[in-house]
Design an enzyme around this catalytic site. Structure first.
Site, mmCIF file in Angstrom:
data_model
loop_
_atom_site.group_PDB
_atom_site.id
_atom_site.type_symbol
_atom_site.label_atom_id
_atom_site.label_comp_id
_atom_site.label_asym_id
_atom_site.label_seq_id
_atom_site.Cartn_x
_atom_site.Cartn_y
_atom_site.Cartn_z
ATOM 1 N N LYS A 113 0.859 -1.190 0.000
ATOM 2 C CA LYS A 113 0.000 0.000 0.000
ATOM 3 C C LYS A 113 0.884 1.225 0.000
ATOM 4 C CE LYS A 113 -4.476 0.930 0.145
ATOM 5 N NZ LYS A 113 -5.587 0.099 -0.337
HETATM 6 P P1 NAD Z 1 -12.863 8.249 -2.503
HETATM 7 O O1 NAD Z 1 -11.865 9.264 -2.182
HETATM 8 O O2 NAD Z 1 -13.315 8.068 -3.896
HETATM 9 O O3 NAD Z 1 -14.191 8.466 -1.631
HETATM 10 C C1 NAD Z 1 -14.201 8.650 -0.251
HETATM 11 C C2 NAD Z 1 -15.502 9.379 0.080
HETATM 12 O O4 NAD Z 1 -15.641 9.435 1.497
HETATM 13 C C3 NAD Z 1 -15.513 10.819 -0.440
HETATM 14 O O5 NAD Z 1 -16.745 11.093 -1.064
HETATM 15 C C4 NAD Z 1 -15.307 11.647 0.826
HETATM 16 O O6 NAD Z 1 -15.903 12.919 0.751
HETATM 17 C C5 NAD Z 1 -15.978 10.758 1.866
HETATM 18 N N1 NAD Z 1 -15.494 10.997 3.214
HETATM 19 C C6 NAD Z 1 -14.246 11.292 3.620
HETATM 20 N N2 NAD Z 1 -14.200 11.469 4.954
HETATM 21 C C7 NAD Z 1 -15.450 11.280 5.384
HETATM 22 C C8 NAD Z 1 -16.059 11.333 6.659
HETATM 23 N N3 NAD Z 1 -15.348 11.615 7.746
HETATM 24 N N4 NAD Z 1 -17.383 11.086 6.756
HETATM 25 C C9 NAD Z 1 -18.120 10.797 5.650
HETATM 26 N N5 NAD Z 1 -17.599 10.742 4.412
HETATM 27 C C10 NAD Z 1 -16.290 10.983 4.278
HETATM 28 O O7 NAD Z 1 -12.277 6.885 -1.903
HETATM 29 P P2 NAD Z 1 -12.662 5.402 -2.311
HETATM 30 O O8 NAD Z 1 -11.723 4.942 -3.357
HETATM 31 O O9 NAD Z 1 -14.125 5.282 -2.513
HETATM 32 O O10 NAD Z 1 -12.224 4.639 -0.964
HETATM 33 C C11 NAD Z 1 -13.045 4.615 0.175
HETATM 34 C C12 NAD Z 1 -12.618 3.474 1.069
HETATM 35 O O11 NAD Z 1 -12.693 2.253 0.331
HETATM 36 C C13 NAD Z 1 -11.193 3.545 1.604
HETATM 37 O O12 NAD Z 1 -11.152 2.945 2.879
HETATM 38 C C14 NAD Z 1 -10.415 2.689 0.629
HETATM 39 O O13 NAD Z 1 -9.223 2.168 1.199
HETATM 40 C C15 NAD Z 1 -11.425 1.604 0.379
HETATM 41 N N6 NAD Z 1 -11.220 0.852 -0.866
HETATM 42 C C16 NAD Z 1 -11.148 1.482 -2.076
HETATM 43 C C17 NAD Z 1 -10.988 0.728 -3.233
HETATM 44 C C18 NAD Z 1 -10.995 1.344 -4.619
HETATM 45 O O14 NAD Z 1 -10.961 0.607 -5.593
HETATM 46 N N7 NAD Z 1 -11.078 2.658 -4.762
HETATM 47 C C19 NAD Z 1 -10.841 -0.654 -3.147
HETATM 48 C C20 NAD Z 1 -10.925 -1.268 -1.900
HETATM 49 C C21 NAD Z 1 -11.113 -0.500 -0.774
#
Ligand code: NAD
Length: 482
Positions: A113
């Site tokens: 990561k």
């Molecule tokens: P992203 O940046 O696209 O979206 C995150 C969202 O969460 C944003 O809309 C942001 O405004 C919101 N957010 C941030 N802080 C917040 C809070 N305190 N309260 C409410 N909303 C809040 O990120 P993502 O890629 O969707 O990733 C989100 C999670 O999923 C992370 O934990 C990431 O590690 C995990 N994840 C992502 C992927 C991927 O393919 N993108 C894969 C597996 C896991």
């Protein structure tokens, strides 16, 4: 580090400690050769880099990390996160989760990561490109981005755009590497990406829930019944993961998205929210305040505790913790984010009988489709390109033969046009990707639930998932002769 966080007066364990505690809980139910447990648990290496970029007339120094948790398989794989709170502990926790996730869904990668400590909203596109290219340069120099050794992907705060810059930067530094585009996944389609990667994690969550609801005994354990139709869902985070999951669940499975929690508060409607509308509003305004279609309240934290059938935290880690876990009313939690439930909260939820579909399974859709993208890049050909028309020709042959037989025998059979349309069409890349993802999610759920049912002492799906994953990593180390 204590193994039972609930009975200690110690502060809430950190994210990394939480992952280790979950690991420790699982290995108690396993018999591993002496020393192997420790070998698997520890993070192999974390590289920290501080680099300067000249921006807005001054040199700004940024701190970035790339952590490699386990190299039992290579390349190692894991996203790169842009967030102001990124630190070594967080990146190491996420890298460890990647190891277990890849093992659970049988994706042949070790865990890694990366993170860059910055708030992407504070920089414009051109500045972000310069920062990303500089960070990439630092990582490529040390083979921490490399098609055979370490392959990043998007995570919180990064998207296709950053992946395209990373791929291009790698290519500039390795002009004769024919596999250059396999150095990173989650790229845009026109830069070597694959259909279905953007939606993949959300799609995987949908497949995970569909698979869960195919098993009435599992559904009953959560005190629920029936299918996804009409289930009330609260989603936290309407980013890549949360948006796609919420959209597919509401548009394709009839679930009702009653609450969407974002940074500034929660949008609520008992009759269901229109996810696309909320997403567009969020992208335009940076929050959900005044978004049409629901009532807005600043108290997002309370919404996590509201009555609903399914809680889908898809924003960040540690949002369900020892102080609010007992008040969570959703009987089923599906972890879209990595680590949204701390180890302390996990114990409380287990005690309460809340069913948690754990992150290392539930959000594995992203890495699964990243694996398909990497294979596509190495094979230099789009999936389905060779077979699609041959498949269509074979199906057409069968249909015409059926029609001929029907006419010859005077049977009067006619195939419905919609059946013919669907049957005659050969699969293109998106269909193959979804099929591979669905198969992966079903197989991994099967492995996890088999243990959950066979060994009640494990107590929950998360421990079962860890036992499966650690067992596979251990087998891989043993096979290597370690
Ligand atoms: P992203 O940046 O696209 O979206 C995150 C969202 O969460 C944003 O809309 C942001 O405004 C919101 N957010 C941030 N802080 C917040 C809070 N305190 N309260 C409410 N909303 C809040 O990120 P993502 O890629 O969707 O990733 C989100 C999670 O999923 C992370 O934990 C990431 O590690 C995990 N994840 C992502 C992927 C991927 O393919 N993108 C894969 C597996 C896991």
């Amino acid at each position: 580090m204590k193994d039972n966080p609930v009975q200690t007066a110690a502060p809430e364990p950190s994210f990394r400690d939480s992952v280790d505690l979950m690991f420790n809980r699982a290995v108690r139910f396993m018999t591993l050769p002496p020393g192997l447990e420790q070998k698997i648990r520890v993070c192999n290496a974390t590289y920290t880099v501080r680099f300067g970029v000249r921006l807005r007339g001054a040199i700004h120094t940024f701190t970035g990390y790339r952590s490699v948790h386990s190299e039992h398989m290579e390349p190692v794989k894991g996203g790169i996160r842009y967030a102001p709170f990124v630190d070594q502990e967080e990146v190491e926790a996420l890298a460890a989760l990647m190891t277990y996730k890849c093992a659970l869904v049988e994706v042949p990668f070790g865990g890694s990561k990366g993170g860059l400590c910055l708030d992407p909203r504070e920089w414009d596109e051109e500045e972000l490109e310069r920062i990303t290219r500089r960070f990439t340069y630092e990582l490529v120099k040390r083979d921490l981005i490399h098609p055979a050794q370490n392959v990043p992907a998007p995570d919180m705060g990064t998207s296709e755009r950053e992946m395209a810059w990373i791929a291009d930067q790698y290519r500039r530094m390795n002009t004769t590497d024919i596999n250059a585009s396999a150095c990173v996944t989650g790229k845009p389609l026109n830069a070597g990406g694959i259909h279905g990667r953007v939606e993949a994690t959300g799609r995987g969550l949908q497949y995970a829930l569909r698979e869960f609801f195919r098993h009435p005994e599992d559904v009953a354990r959560a005190g629920l019944s029936g299918g996804l139709e009409g289930k009330r869902v609260v989603v936290q985070g309407l980013g890549n993961v949360g948006f796609h999951a919420a959209r597919f669940l509401s548009e394709e499975d009839g679930a009702r998205i009653v609450g969407i929690v974002e940074r500034d508060g929660v949008l609520w409607n008992d009759d269901g929210l229109r996810v696309e509308v909320a997403r567009e509003w969020l992208l335009r305004n940076g929050g959900l305040r005044d978004c049409p279609g629901g009532h807005f309240s600043e108290d997002g934290a309370a919404a996590l505790e509201a009555e609903c059938d399914i809680l889908l935290p898809a924003a960040l880690e540690g949002v369900i913790h020892r102080d609010n876990a007992a008040r969570i009313r959703a009987p089923l939690i599906v972890e879209g984010a990595n680590g949204p439930v701390t180890a302390a909260a996990d114990a409380i939820l287990r005690e309460k009988g809340t069913v948690v579909i754990p992150d290392l399974y539930a959000n594995a859709g992203g890495v699964t489709v990243s694996y398909f993208e990497w294979v596509k890049n190495l094979s230099q050909i789009r999936f389905g390109r060779l077979q699609r028309r041959a498949e269509e020709a074979r199906h057409a042959l069968l249909v015409s033969e059926l029609e001929r037989l029907s006419a010859d025998q005077g049977l009067g059979w006619t195939l419905s046009p919609s059946f013919k349309d669907r049957y005659l069409r050969g699969d293109d890349e998106i269909e193959l990707v979804r099929s591979g993802l669905d198969d992966t999610m079903r197989a991994a759920y099967g492995a996890m639930r088999a243990l959950w049912h066979e060994r009640p002492e494990l107590g929950d799906l998360r421990t079962a998932a860890y036992v499966v994953a650690i067992g596979r990593v251990a087998a891989s180390y043993r096979a290597k002769g370690l």
